[in-house]
Design an enzyme around this catalytic site. Structure first.
Site, PDB file in Angstrom:
ATOM      1  N   LYS A 147       0.818  -1.219   0.000  1.00 41.40           N
ATOM      2  CA  LYS A 147       0.000   0.000   0.000  1.00 41.40           C
ATOM      3  C   LYS A 147       0.848   1.264   0.000  1.00 41.40           C
ATOM      4  O   LYS A 147       0.410   2.326   0.452  1.00 41.40           O
ATOM      5  CB  LYS A 147      -0.972   0.018   1.193  1.00 41.40           C
ATOM      6  CG  LYS A 147      -1.863  -1.202   1.309  1.00 41.40           C
ATOM      7  CD  LYS A 147      -2.567  -1.550   0.015  1.00 41.40           C
ATOM      8  CE  LYS A 147      -3.542  -0.487  -0.431  1.00 41.40           C
ATOM      9  NZ  LYS A 147      -4.216  -0.828  -1.713  1.00 41.40           N
ATOM     10  N   GLY A 148       2.064   1.156  -0.553  1.00 37.40           N
ATOM     11  CA  GLY A 148       2.929   2.323  -0.625  1.00 37.40           C
ATOM     12  C   GLY A 148       2.943   2.976  -1.995  1.00 37.40           C
ATOM     13  O   GLY A 148       3.332   4.124  -2.138  1.00 37.40           O
ATOM     14  N   GLY A 149       2.529   2.207  -3.020  1.00 39.21           N
ATOM     15  CA  GLY A 149       2.548   2.704  -4.395  1.00 39.21           C
ATOM     16  C   GLY A 149       3.402   1.842  -5.306  1.00 39.21           C
ATOM     17  O   GLY A 149       3.837   2.297  -6.368  1.00 39.21           O
ATOM     18  N   THR A 150       3.628   0.592  -4.918  1.00 48.08           N
ATOM     19  CA  THR A 150       4.504  -0.284  -5.710  1.00 48.08           C
ATOM     20  C   THR A 150       3.912  -0.630  -7.070  1.00 48.08           C
ATOM     21  O   THR A 150       4.633  -0.707  -8.059  1.00 48.08           O
ATOM     22  CB  THR A 150       4.806  -1.586  -4.941  1.00 48.08           C
ATOM     23  OG1 THR A 150       3.570  -2.255  -4.620  1.00 48.08           O
ATOM     24  CG2 THR A 150       5.560  -1.296  -3.643  1.00 48.08           C
ATOM     25  N   ARG A 228       5.618   5.327   2.422  1.00 44.12           N
ATOM     26  CA  ARG A 228       4.516   6.280   2.526  1.00 44.12           C
ATOM     27  C   ARG A 228       4.273   6.572   4.007  1.00 44.12           C
ATOM     28  O   ARG A 228       4.622   5.745   4.862  1.00 44.12           O
ATOM     29  CB  ARG A 228       3.278   5.622   1.892  1.00 44.12           C
ATOM     30  CG  ARG A 228       2.013   6.430   1.839  1.00 44.12           C
ATOM     31  CD  ARG A 228       0.926   5.528   1.251  1.00 44.12           C
ATOM     32  NE  ARG A 228      -0.346   6.210   1.095  1.00 44.12           N
ATOM     33  CZ  ARG A 228      -1.466   5.596   0.733  1.00 44.12           C
ATOM     34  NH1 ARG A 228      -1.447   4.286   0.466  1.00 44.12           N
ATOM     35  NH2 ARG A 228      -2.596   6.259   0.621  1.00 44.12           N
ATOM     36  N   THR A 356     -11.721   5.204  -1.291  1.00 45.68           N
ATOM     37  CA  THR A 356     -11.988   6.220  -0.277  1.00 45.68           C
ATOM     38  C   THR A 356     -11.789   5.620   1.104  1.00 45.68           C
ATOM     39  O   THR A 356     -12.349   4.562   1.408  1.00 45.68           O
ATOM     40  CB  THR A 356     -13.430   6.753  -0.412  1.00 45.68           C
ATOM     41  OG1 THR A 356     -13.616   7.267  -1.729  1.00 45.68           O
ATOM     42  CG2 THR A 356     -13.690   7.844   0.607  1.00 45.68           C
ATOM     43  N   HIS A 357     -10.998   6.269   1.945  1.00 44.21           N
ATOM     44  CA  HIS A 357     -10.719   5.751   3.284  1.00 44.21           C
ATOM     45  C   HIS A 357     -11.886   6.036   4.225  1.00 44.21           C
ATOM     46  O   HIS A 357     -12.537   7.085   4.116  1.00 44.21           O
ATOM     47  CB  HIS A 357      -9.448   6.395   3.854  1.00 44.21           C
ATOM     48  CG  HIS A 357      -8.213   5.979   3.145  1.00 44.21           C
ATOM     49  ND1 HIS A 357      -6.952   6.461   3.471  1.00 44.21           N
ATOM     50  CD2 HIS A 357      -8.008   5.108   2.122  1.00 44.21           C
ATOM     51  CE1 HIS A 357      -6.054   5.917   2.688  1.00 44.21           C
ATOM     52  NE2 HIS A 357      -6.673   5.093   1.860  1.00 44.21           N
TER      53      HIS A 357
END
EC number: 2.8.2.-
Length: 390
Positions: A147-150, A228, A356-357
């Site tokens: 969930k960092g953008g990998t 992140r 959306t969180h």
């Protein structure tokens, strides 16, 4: 005596210009056109042949068969790469009622994690080269973080003509190491001279055995870590699980062992992954810091071309991916590619990205920031880069 023609001449005396003449040699232009046409036919044959080979190996067509034999066969004895005696693959025992709540919160594996053995389906451009080159072990690996953008980074990098990457996460160094390097190499795409083979499996960064195993494969492997803000990352991790299991406990209840005392539950993976300094210590025992690149997940959104420039420099690639490759999608809230690999159409990541969180209690967020602050500061010192999370 031969028959006489008019004028008293024999038929043997007919001028040469009246006899059949051999055809004149073709002009040089015609010769070149014929040669060009022949070469075009050969090229077309090779292209169609390579496309046919690619289609035969396409993952979607495998579903028409009887399935993977390995899925139906009994487990075989395997020998680990370090030479340990044959053993049966480990099977985890069923979860106990006490642990089931936390395990539900971890969530099932994502589709890209569930099928590491499915080869990456080639693009129309790369299909032409499917019969060329050779399969190599990766020279660079995106090792984290979840969930960092990998996924975004890998998709952006695949635009570069000198980068070839497997699409599905292989999970070799954490789940399938006993299958051996030959199995791992076979998952990789074919590459030509000058191209880099890559893969990404974010869980490597938090796997204790992964650093030593990758070092044993090659001490020169370049490692990329997308990081992140750990609080935002934890909420994003929870959001992904919540989308698959709506009945899991709330984020607030999973965060604390004792909320009254403010004791954070570091056994929950959503919290544990964000303690970057702790995990990095294991990697620095096997790799020098200069062999690792830390990419900002926030800057990957706000300035994708800038971060991609750093990555291309780190990999020794020419800076081909620039601002002209991106546009910002306001609906999703992150950049997308104007043209994806092997396509002329714009491409954004799938609907599983940019969820959306849920609204999280501000007091819980504040306590989490206090918890992560000392770990963040240590991480800044170790990497020599302030990510600005505090």
């Amino acid at each position: 005596m031969g028959q006489r023609l008019s004028g008293g001449r024999s038929c043997l005396d007919v001028p040469g210009r009246l006899l059949p003449q051999p055809p004149p040699p073709p002009p040089p232009v015609r010769r070149k056109l014929a040669l060009l046409f022949a070469m075009l036919c050969v090229w077309l044959y090779m292209f169609l042949y390579s496309c046919a080979g690619s289609c035969a190996a396409a993952p979607g067509l495998l579903l028409l068969g009887s399935g993977s034999r390995a899925a139906h066969d009994p487990p075989a004895l395997v020998t680990a790469p370090d030479g340990t005696p044959p053993r049966l693959p480990f099977r985890a025992p069923p979860a106990t009622p006490l642990a089931s709540g936390k395990e539900m919160a971890e969530g099932p594996a994502s589709p890209e994690e569930q099928s590491p053995e499915v080869p990456d389906s080639p693009s129309p451009i790369s299909s032409f080269f499917s019969g060329s080159g050779s399969k190599q072990l990766p020279q660079a690996i995106i090792i984290g973080v979840k969930k960092g953008g990998t996924r975004a980074l890998l998709e952006f990098l695949r635009v570069h003509p000198d980068v070839r990457a497997v699409g599905a996460e292989p999970h070799f160094f954490d789940r399938s190491y006993d299958k051996g390097l030959a199995w791992y190499r076979d998952l990789m795409p074919r590459t030509l001279d000058g191209q880099i083979t890559m893969e990404k499996t974010p869980s490597y960064f938090v796997t204790r055995e992964a650093p030593a195993r990758i070092s044993a494969m090659s001490k020169d492997t370049k490692l990329i870590v997308v990081v992140r803000d750990p609080v935002t990352r934890a909420i994003s991790d929870y959001t992904q699980t919540l989308s698959k299991r709506p009945d899991i406990p709330t984020f607030e209840s999973l965060t604390f062992k004792n909320r009254t005392a403010g004791l954070i539950d570091t056994s929950w993976s959503a919290i544990q992954i964000g303690i970057y300094a702790k995990h990095l210590e294991h990697w620095l025992r096997h790799f020098p810091i200069r062999q690792m690149l830390f990419v900002s997940g926030e800057r990957l959104i706000s300035d994708p071309a800038g971060e991609l420039g750093r990555v291309q420099d780190f990999l020794g690639l020419k800076r081909i991916i620039t601002d002209k490759h991106f546009y910002f999608n306001k609906t999703k809230g992150f950049p997308c590619l104007k043209k994806a690999e092997g396509s002329s159409r714009p491409h954004c990541l799938g609907k599983t990205k940019g969820r959306t969180h849920p609204e999280i209690d501000r007091e819980v967020v504040r306590r989490l920031r206090e918890f992560y602050r000392p770990f963040n500061l240590k991480f800044y010192q170790m990497t020599g880069h302030d990510f600005g999370w505090d």
